[in-house]
Design an enzyme around this catalytic site. Structure first.
Site, short mmCIF file in Angstrom:
data_model
loop_
_atom_site.label_atom_id
_atom_site.label_comp_id
_atom_site.label_asym_id
_atom_site.label_seq_id
_atom_site.Cartn_x
_atom_site.Cartn_y
_atom_site.Cartn_z
N ARG A 199 12.53 -85.80 -49.46
CA ARG A 199 12.45 -84.33 -49.46
C ARG A 199 11.37 -83.86 -50.45
NH1 ARG A 199 15.27 -81.39 -45.48
NH2 ARG A 199 15.39 -79.63 -46.91
N LYS B 159 6.41 -85.21 -37.00
CA LYS B 159 6.53 -84.27 -35.88
C LYS B 159 5.27 -84.28 -35.00
CE LYS B 159 9.94 -81.35 -38.25
NZ LYS B 159 10.36 -79.97 -38.65
N HIS C 124 10.12 -84.11 -40.80
CA HIS C 124 11.55 -83.84 -41.04
C HIS C 124 12.06 -84.84 -42.06
CE1 HIS C 124 15.88 -83.49 -40.41
NE2 HIS C 124 15.89 -84.81 -40.37
N PHE D 229 14.78 -69.12 -33.87
CA PHE D 229 13.66 -70.02 -33.60
C PHE D 229 14.07 -71.28 -32.84
CE2 PHE D 229 15.13 -70.93 -38.00
CZ PHE D 229 15.45 -72.27 -37.87
N TYR E 84 18.99 -80.91 -33.52
CA TYR E 84 18.93 -79.66 -34.29
C TYR E 84 20.10 -78.72 -33.93
CZ TYR E 84 14.36 -80.44 -36.53
OH TYR E 84 13.33 -80.89 -37.32
N THR F 238 10.15 -76.30 -46.71
CA THR F 238 10.10 -76.07 -45.26
C THR F 238 8.90 -75.22 -44.86
OG1 THR F 238 12.52 -76.05 -45.32
CG2 THR F 238 11.47 -75.20 -43.32
N ARG G 276 3.80 -81.27 -46.53
CA ARG G 276 3.74 -80.01 -45.80
C ARG G 276 2.59 -79.14 -46.30
NH1 ARG G 276 10.30 -79.47 -45.29
NH2 ARG G 276 10.47 -80.12 -43.12
N GLU H 102 22.09 -88.68 -38.78
CA GLU H 102 20.79 -88.62 -38.11
C GLU H 102 20.22 -90.01 -37.83
OE1 GLU H 102 18.34 -86.10 -40.53
OE2 GLU H 102 19.52 -84.31 -40.07
N ASN I 278 5.77 -77.99 -39.09
CA ASN I 278 5.63 -78.32 -40.53
C ASN I 278 5.58 -79.83 -40.79
OD1 ASN I 278 8.28 -78.84 -40.04
ND2 ASN I 278 9.12 -77.50 -41.62
#
Ligand code: ATP
Ligand code: MG
Length: 132
Positions: free
Chosen positions: A85, A9, A115, A57, A49, A91, A102, A126, A112
């Site tokens: 993950r 990100k 993704h 948010f 998203y 998250t 993270r 995705e 964070n």
């Protein structure tokens, strides 16, 4: 062989954390099979998203995700979805386990750092969204 979509990100790109984050994926046994750096448009970030569009948010998330370049990556490996993950952590960085991306690099629950697709089905959608 399973594949999953990862995104480094904007906060992590701007803070020069790309190399360390990719190394963490590689050291977990994941193979980098595709990547692209780009600045997402509002339509791309909102579309990506879309499942969150009713969440409070959402507007802020789209603004953050379009605030600078991201690195889109495709990881491959046995159980790649779950493996990535695990490397990312929870998250909310306050709840992320020690040694996860993270925990190490996130600035907030929104910024964070990374993704990762949350299922094999999401991973296929995705990956196709960005790597047609
Ligand atoms: P991602 O989908 O980015 O891998 P995730 O699956 O862990 O993360 P989701 O619940 O899908 O989390 O939320 C998507 C993204 O929305 C989060 O990664 C984070 O950037 C942002 N987000 C989630 N919850 C909040 C919140 N309460 N406040 C602000 N931003 C949030
Ligand atoms: Mg998610």
């Amino acid at each position: 062989m399973e594949r999953t979509l990862g995104i480094i990100k904007p906060n992590s790109v701007s803070k020069n954390h790309i190399g360390r984050i990719l190394t963490m994926g590689e050291e977990a046994g994941l193979k980098l099979v595709n990547m692209q750096m780009k600045t997402l448009s509002q339509a791309e970030a909102g579309g990506f998203y879309a499942e969150h569009k009713e969440r409070p948010f959402f507007q802020s998330l789209v603004k953050f995700m379009t605030s600078g370049p991201v690195l889109l990556v495709v990881w491959e490996g046995n159980g790649a979805v779950e493996k990535w993950r695990q490397v990312m952590g929870a998250t909310d960085p306050a709840k992320a386990a020690p040694g996860t991306i993270r925990k190490l690099f996130a600035d907030s629950i929104e910024a964070n750092s990374v993704h990762g697709s949350d299922s094999v089905t999401s991973a296929q959608r995705e990956t196709a969204f960005f790597f047609a």
